[in-house]
Design an enzyme around this catalytic site. Structure first.
Site, short mmCIF file in Angstrom:
data_model
loop_
_atom_site.label_atom_id
_atom_site.label_comp_id
_atom_site.label_asym_id
_atom_site.label_seq_id
_atom_site.Cartn_x
_atom_site.Cartn_y
_atom_site.Cartn_z
N GLY A 44 0.77 -1.25 0.00
CA GLY A 44 0.00 0.00 0.00
C GLY A 44 0.80 1.29 0.00
CD GLU A 99 0.75 0.84 6.74
OE1 GLU A 99 1.16 0.78 5.57
OE2 GLU A 99 0.26 -0.13 7.35
CG ASP A 100 -1.44 1.72 3.08
OD1 ASP A 100 -1.20 1.40 4.27
OD2 ASP A 100 -1.98 0.95 2.28
CG ASP A 103 -8.60 -0.05 9.97
OD1 ASP A 103 -9.41 0.82 10.27
OD2 ASP A 103 -8.94 -1.23 9.74
CE LYS A 131 -10.31 3.23 7.29
NZ LYS A 131 -10.73 1.84 7.01
CG ASP A 159 -5.42 -3.49 -1.78
OD1 ASP A 159 -4.93 -3.02 -0.73
OD2 ASP A 159 -5.78 -4.67 -1.88
P1 IMP Z 1 -4.37 -2.15 10.75
O1 IMP Z 1 -3.42 -3.23 11.14
O2 IMP Z 1 -5.79 -2.50 11.12
O3 IMP Z 1 -3.98 -0.77 11.24
O4 IMP Z 1 -4.42 -2.14 9.19
C1 IMP Z 1 -3.45 -1.64 8.43
C2 IMP Z 1 -3.51 -2.19 7.03
O5 IMP Z 1 -4.83 -2.61 6.67
C3 IMP Z 1 -3.19 -1.09 6.06
O6 IMP Z 1 -1.81 -1.08 5.80
C4 IMP Z 1 -3.98 -1.48 4.85
O7 IMP Z 1 -3.26 -2.37 4.05
C5 IMP Z 1 -5.18 -2.19 5.39
N1 IMP Z 1 -6.34 -1.26 5.49
C6 IMP Z 1 -6.90 -0.75 6.59
N2 IMP Z 1 -7.91 0.07 6.30
C7 IMP Z 1 -8.01 0.08 4.96
C8 IMP Z 1 -8.86 0.77 4.03
O8 IMP Z 1 -9.76 1.54 4.36
N3 IMP Z 1 -8.61 0.53 2.72
C9 IMP Z 1 -7.64 -0.31 2.28
N4 IMP Z 1 -6.82 -0.96 3.11
C10 IMP Z 1 -7.00 -0.78 4.44
MG MG Z 2 -0.95 -1.76 4.09
#
Ligand code: IMP
Ligand code: MG
Length: 175
Positions: A44, A99-100, A103, A131, A159
């Site tokens: 990402g 990081e993109d 979440d 977020k 994506d």
């Molecule tokens: P986390 O571990 O829940 O913080 O998620 C991080 C990863 O989940 C990011 O690097 C993204 O690859 C993916 N991700 C989380 N939210 C989204 C979204 O809204 N769109 C696309 N990918 C997401």
């Molecule tokens: Mg990612």
């Protein structure tokens, strides 16, 4: 027939460009006289990384790490694995993770713990989007581009099920 999900623009390419420039100025200010190692989380972050480094006017090192991803679900499994590791030595380096999207924070939190074991001189996080309402673990983002609502987003490298990474703007995926 392939169903096209409905996309609604959230951050335009112009807003992204201004945001990336602002982040680059903040990063430049903090890393003067250093030669940081930027680590992008694949896949990402690759578009963001490409734009960001071209705005940074100092010597730097670059590497990527691939962590286990969502698969086709929109929710994290809560378990993170390293799929493709780093080739660069982290020890003693000023490391900036790129990081993109943050979440739940589980991915970046895992990576921080993973990298800290390799004894970097410093460790910071730069995220294009965040977020905050979704965080499940404490996360501190040192350089943040945009706060986004609790909606699934795509575009600019990000994506849904491996699609839409090529869109130049960031969109929300509407049901
Ligand atoms: P986390 O571990 O829940 O913080 O998620 C991080 C990863 O989940 C990011 O690097 C993204 O690859 C993916 N991700 C989380 N939210 C989204 C979204 O809204 N769109 C696309 N990918 C997401
Ligand atoms: Mg990612």
């Amino acid at each position: 027939m392939v169903l096209q999900p409905r996309l609604k623009i959230l951050v335009s390419r112009d807003q992204i460009a201004k945001g990336v420039e602002r982040l680059a100025r903040e990063i430049e200010r903090d890393y003067q006289g250093k030669q940081p190692l930027l680590i992008g989380i694949l896949k990402g972050s690759f578009v963001f990384m490409a734009d960001l480094i071209r705005q940074l006017d100092f010597p730097l090192e670059l590497d990527f790490i691939r962590l286990s991803s969502y698969g086709s679900a929109r929710e994290t499994s809560g378990k993170v694995r390293v799929i493709q590791g780093l080739k660069t030595r982290v020890k003693g380096k000023d490391v900036l993770v790129v990081e993109d999207i943050v979440d739940t924070g589980i991915t970046t939190s895992f990576l921080s713990d993973y990298l800290r074991k390799q004894k970097p001189a410093s460790l910071k996080l730069c995220a294009l989007t965040d977020k905050p309402s979704r965080h499940r673990v404490p996360i501190s983002i040192d350089y943040l581009g945009f706060t986004v609502p609790d909606k699934f987003i795509v575009g600019y490298g990000i994506d849904f099920d491996e699609r839409s990474r090529n869109l130049p703007d960031i969109y929300t995926l509407e049901d």
